[in-house]
Scaffold this motif. Structure first.
Motif, PDB file in Angstrom:
ATOM      1  N   MET A   1       0.968  -0.661  -0.377  1.00 29.11           N
ATOM      2  CA  MET A   1       0.441   0.326   0.525  1.00 29.11           C
ATOM      3  C   MET A   1       1.098   1.138   0.152  1.00 29.11           C
ATOM      4  O   MET A   1       0.476   1.884  -0.967  1.00 29.11           O
ATOM      5  N   PHE A   2       1.440   1.488   0.803  1.00 32.64           N
ATOM      6  CA  PHE A   2       2.768   2.021   1.325  1.00 32.64           C
ATOM      7  C   PHE A   2       3.325   2.775  -0.693  1.00 32.64           C
ATOM      8  O   PHE A   2       3.405   3.694  -0.765  1.00 32.64           O
ATOM      9  N   ARG A   3       3.906   1.734  -1.281  1.00 36.18           N
ATOM     10  CA  ARG A   3       4.607   1.837  -2.747  1.00 36.18           C
ATOM     11  C   ARG A   3       3.158   2.597  -3.889  1.00 36.18           C
ATOM     12  O   ARG A   3       3.836   2.881  -4.381  1.00 36.18           O
ATOM     13  N   THR A   4       2.692   1.363  -3.300  1.00 35.38           N
ATOM     14  CA  THR A   4       1.211   1.842  -4.561  1.00 35.38           C
ATOM     15  C   THR A   4       0.822   2.924  -4.403  1.00 35.38           C
ATOM     16  O   THR A   4      -0.517   3.325  -5.332  1.00 35.38           O
ATOM     17  N   LYS A   5       0.056   3.864  -3.134  1.00 33.38           N
ATOM     18  CA  LYS A   5      -1.243   4.379  -3.387  1.00 33.38           C
ATOM     19  C   LYS A   5      -1.090   6.058  -4.060  1.00 33.38           C
ATOM     20  O   LYS A   5      -1.952   5.967  -4.802  1.00 33.38           O
ATOM     21  N   ASN A   6       0.399   6.666  -4.154  1.00 34.46           N
ATOM     22  CA  ASN A   6       0.657   7.743  -4.902  1.00 34.46           C
ATOM     23  C   ASN A   6       0.456   6.741  -6.944  1.00 34.46           C
ATOM     24  O   ASN A   6      -0.266   7.948  -6.981  1.00 34.46           O
ATOM     25  N   LEU A   7       0.443   5.872  -7.119  1.00 37.01           N
ATOM     26  CA  LEU A   7       0.363   5.263  -8.528  1.00 37.01           C
ATOM     27  C   LEU A   7      -1.892   5.819  -8.223  1.00 37.01           C
ATOM     28  O   LEU A   7      -2.140   5.885  -9.669  1.00 37.01           O
ATOM     29  N   LYS A   8      -1.909   5.090  -7.916  1.00 35.92           N
ATOM     30  CA  LYS A   8      -3.621   5.067  -7.089  1.00 35.92           C
ATOM     31  C   LYS A   8      -4.314   6.402  -7.559  1.00 35.92           C
ATOM     32  O   LYS A   8      -4.970   6.784  -8.159  1.00 35.92           O
ATOM     33  N   THR A   9      -3.273   7.153  -6.814  1.00 33.13           N
ATOM     34  CA  THR A   9      -3.856   8.277  -6.537  1.00 33.13           C
ATOM     35  C   THR A   9      -3.931   9.381  -8.143  1.00 33.13           C
ATOM     36  O   THR A   9      -4.723  10.092  -7.817  1.00 33.13           O
ATOM     37  N   LEU A  10      -3.142   9.172  -8.347  1.00 30.81           N
ATOM     38  CA  LEU A  10      -2.458   9.526  -9.621  1.00 30.81           C
ATOM     39  C   LEU A  10      -3.165  10.040 -11.012  1.00 30.81           C
ATOM     40  O   LEU A  10      -4.211  10.373 -11.582  1.00 30.81           O
ATOM     41  N   ILE A  11      -4.036   8.260 -10.816  1.00 30.35           N
ATOM     42  CA  ILE A  11      -4.323   7.658 -11.571  1.00 30.35           C
ATOM     43  C   ILE A  11      -6.080   8.216 -11.696  1.00 30.35           C
ATOM     44  O   ILE A  11      -6.752   8.322 -12.182  1.00 30.35           O
ATOM     45  N   GLY A  12      -6.327   8.334 -10.339  1.00 32.68           N
ATOM     46  CA  GLY A  12      -7.546   8.742  -9.763  1.00 32.68           C
ATOM     47  C   GLY A  12      -7.667  10.081 -10.192  1.00 32.68           C
ATOM     48  O   GLY A  12      -8.750  10.134 -11.009  1.00 32.68           O
ATOM     49  N   ASN A  13      -7.309  10.766  -9.791  1.00 29.97           N
ATOM     50  CA  ASN A  13      -7.349  12.399 -10.471  1.00 29.97           C
ATOM     51  C   ASN A  13      -7.068  12.625 -11.857  1.00 29.97           C
ATOM     52  O   ASN A  13      -8.174  13.400 -12.183  1.00 29.97           O
ATOM     53  N   LEU A  14      -6.516  11.385 -12.626  1.00 34.17           N
ATOM     54  CA  LEU A  14      -6.440  12.043 -13.820  1.00 34.17           C
ATOM     55  C   LEU A  14      -7.374  11.219 -14.508  1.00 34.17           C
ATOM     56  O   LEU A  14      -7.754  12.559 -15.943  1.00 34.17           O
ATOM     57  N   VAL A  15      -8.511  10.534 -14.078  1.00 36.18           N
ATOM     58  CA  VAL A  15      -9.671  10.487 -14.768  1.00 36.18           C
ATOM     59  C   VAL A  15     -10.736  11.576 -14.406  1.00 36.18           C
ATOM     60  O   VAL A  15     -11.151  12.251 -15.851  1.00 36.18           O
ATOM     61  N   THR A  16     -10.743  12.698 -13.518  1.00 38.25           N
ATOM     62  CA  THR A  16     -11.496  14.021 -13.782  1.00 38.25           C
ATOM     63  C   THR A  16     -10.602  14.931 -14.051  1.00 38.25           C
ATOM     64  O   THR A  16     -11.341  15.618 -14.735  1.00 38.25           O
ATOM     65  N   GLU A  17     -10.097  14.769 -15.053  1.00 34.46           N
ATOM     66  CA  GLU A  17      -8.739  16.088 -15.510  1.00 34.46           C
ATOM     67  C   GLU A  17      -9.376  16.849 -16.257  1.00 34.46           C
ATOM     68  O   GLU A  17      -9.791  15.719 -17.159  1.00 34.46           O
ATOM     69  N   ASN A  18      -9.814  17.538 -16.938  1.00 34.99           N
ATOM     70  CA  ASN A  18     -10.136  18.655 -18.123  1.00 34.99           C
ATOM     71  C   ASN A  18      -9.534  18.333 -19.734  1.00 34.99           C
ATOM     72  O   ASN A  18      -8.578  19.635 -19.648  1.00 34.99           O
TER      73      ASN A  18
END
Length: 210
Positions: free
Chosen positions: A62-79
């Motif tokens: 979780m420690f090493r992969t959470k950032n990947l999850k966050t970045l990809i999640g944020n990308l979905v809503t990027e305009n």
């Protein structure tokens, strides 16, 4: 599993030491005693923070992969347009994995061995979440008429990661072939040439020919 926000400096130090040892010796070849000795802390401290070696591995994932999850999640809503999102998604994947090769080496072995269901489930949940984000981006592109409708979405991520891992697993061959004499040259090639090649490959799979 611990939440990443609760990790203090000592916990992070233990995780970093464990990651190095797991990557070098394997999970089964590394003991709590090895970790505590390398981290220069008492064995009881590792148990106090993580409970067991299995829980430590789960927390490390979780420690090493959470950032990947966050970045990809944020990308979905990027305009930005779907094609630009896919290019950015590829950049995120390649950068994050190339910067955290240790944990992905551990995960590759763990998933292949299937010895620890908890760790496998934690990693599988991450993959499912990332897939949902990818699916959202591609379906948005299909609705806008930018992406083809006959796309096998589950095969897009393996195409991205398979190319990267083939390149990385054959590092010595490509270093000699491409004259990448230093680690800086090697990493820069991944960041630019390899990433661009993967983007072009995925673009050819997704976008209608003009």
């Amino acid at each position: 599993m611990l939440a990443e926000e609760t990790f203090n400096d000592k916990q992070i130090h233990i995780l970093q030491v464990a990651e190095t040892l797991f990557a070098e010796k394997g999970f089964d070849g590394t003991s709590i005693r090895n970790i505590s000795k390398e981290a220069k802390i008492n064995i009881a401290m590792v148990s106090y923070y993580f409970g067991s070696k299995e829980r430590l591995l789960e927390s490390l994932v979780m420690f090493r992969t959470k950032n990947l999850k966050t970045l990809i999640g944020n990308l979905v809503t990027e305009n930005i347009e779907p094609a630009a999102k896919i290019n950015k998604l590829i950049e995120i994947y390649i950068h994050q994995i190339n910067s955290n090769k240790g944990i992905y080496r551990i995960l590759h072995f763990e998933v292949a061995s299937k010895k620890r269901d908890t760790t496998f489930k934690a990693f599988n949940e991450l993959r499912k979440n990332n897939f949902k984000s990818l699916e959202t981006i591609i379906k948005d592109g299909q609705e806008k008429g930018v992406f083809k409708n006959d796309i096998s979405i589950p095969l897009v991520t393996p195409t991205i990661l398979g190319t990267f891992f083939h390149f990385h697993m054959n590092k010595e061959y490509f270093v000699e072939l491409l004259n990448l004499d230093t680690e800086e040259l090697y990493n820069n090639y991944i960041k630019t040439n390899l990433t661009k090649h993967i983007q072009q490959t995925i673009k050819a799979l997704l976008i209608y020919e003009s």
